[in-house]
Write an enzyme that holds these catalytic residues in place. Sequence first.
Site, PDB file in Angstrom:
ATOM      1  N   HIS A   1       0.789  -1.088   0.180  1.00  0.00           N
ATOM      2  CA  HIS A   1      -0.056   0.004   0.244  1.00  0.00           C
ATOM      3  C   HIS A   1       0.727   1.447  -0.029  1.00  0.00           C
ATOM      4  O   HIS A   1       1.871   1.267   0.555  1.00  0.00           O
ATOM      5  CB  HIS A   1      -0.836  -0.014   1.214  1.00  0.00           C
TER       6      HIS A   1
ATOM      7  N   GLU B   1       0.875   3.903   1.823  1.00  0.00           N
ATOM      8  CA  GLU B   1       1.191   4.641   2.924  1.00  0.00           C
ATOM      9  C   GLU B   1       2.249   3.515   3.640  1.00  0.00           C
ATOM     10  O   GLU B   1       3.210   3.979   4.095  1.00  0.00           O
ATOM     11  CB  GLU B   1       0.019   4.319   3.989  1.00  0.00           C
TER      12      GLU B   1
ATOM     13  N   CYS C   1      -6.534   2.182   5.553  1.00  0.00           N
ATOM     14  CA  CYS C   1      -7.008   0.733   5.901  1.00  0.00           C
ATOM     15  C   CYS C   1      -6.759   0.501   7.336  1.00  0.00           C
ATOM     16  O   CYS C   1      -5.883   1.244   7.709  1.00  0.00           O
ATOM     17  CB  CYS C   1      -6.835  -0.106   4.986  1.00  0.00           C
TER      18      CYS C   1
ATOM     19  N   CYS D   1      -2.826   0.008   7.512  1.00  0.00           N
ATOM     20  CA  CYS D   1      -1.916   1.128   7.368  1.00  0.00           C
ATOM     21  C   CYS D   1      -1.936   2.005   8.531  1.00  0.00           C
ATOM     22  O   CYS D   1      -1.194   2.860   8.920  1.00  0.00           O
ATOM     23  CB  CYS D   1      -2.166   1.841   5.999  1.00  0.00           C
TER      24      CYS D   1
END
Length: 151
Positions: free
Chosen positions: A53, A55, A83, A86
């Site tokens: 991801h 992040e 999410c 993260c």
Amino acid sequence: MDNDEIFMTEAIKLAQKAGRKDEVPVGALIVRNGKIIAKAYNLRESKRNPLAHAELLAVHQAAKRLKGWRLAGCTLYVTLEPCPMCAGAMINARIERVVFGAFDPKGGAMGSLYNLAEGKLNHMPAVEGGVLKDECAALLTAYFKTKRKKN
């Protein structure tokens, strides 16, 4: 344009790069003392890695640059509400502030569906959502509209 909008505009540019690689268009960057120290975009499909991801990639890059896992004094900008995975990484990294664009009612963990930044965890970053939310949401809407047409 204020600083949050300036940095979110940069995150949007990163999200656009992700979209061009057929990745979900999410971009993230980390700022410390007014300077960008890390930037990334989603690479989950390219790397075939559920951890890729935007992040998490930015947090990893910032920790390497700062030579430590504590990212105190840092602000993370991301085009989509983080999410749970993260959000947890940001909390564990001691990120001071999280600024996101579009809200994620299906998976957001910093206000929409859950709020991991509130509660009894050892660190709670300040969170601001909705910065350039229309621009951020438009990227996601266009991406998924195109995906549905292809399928």
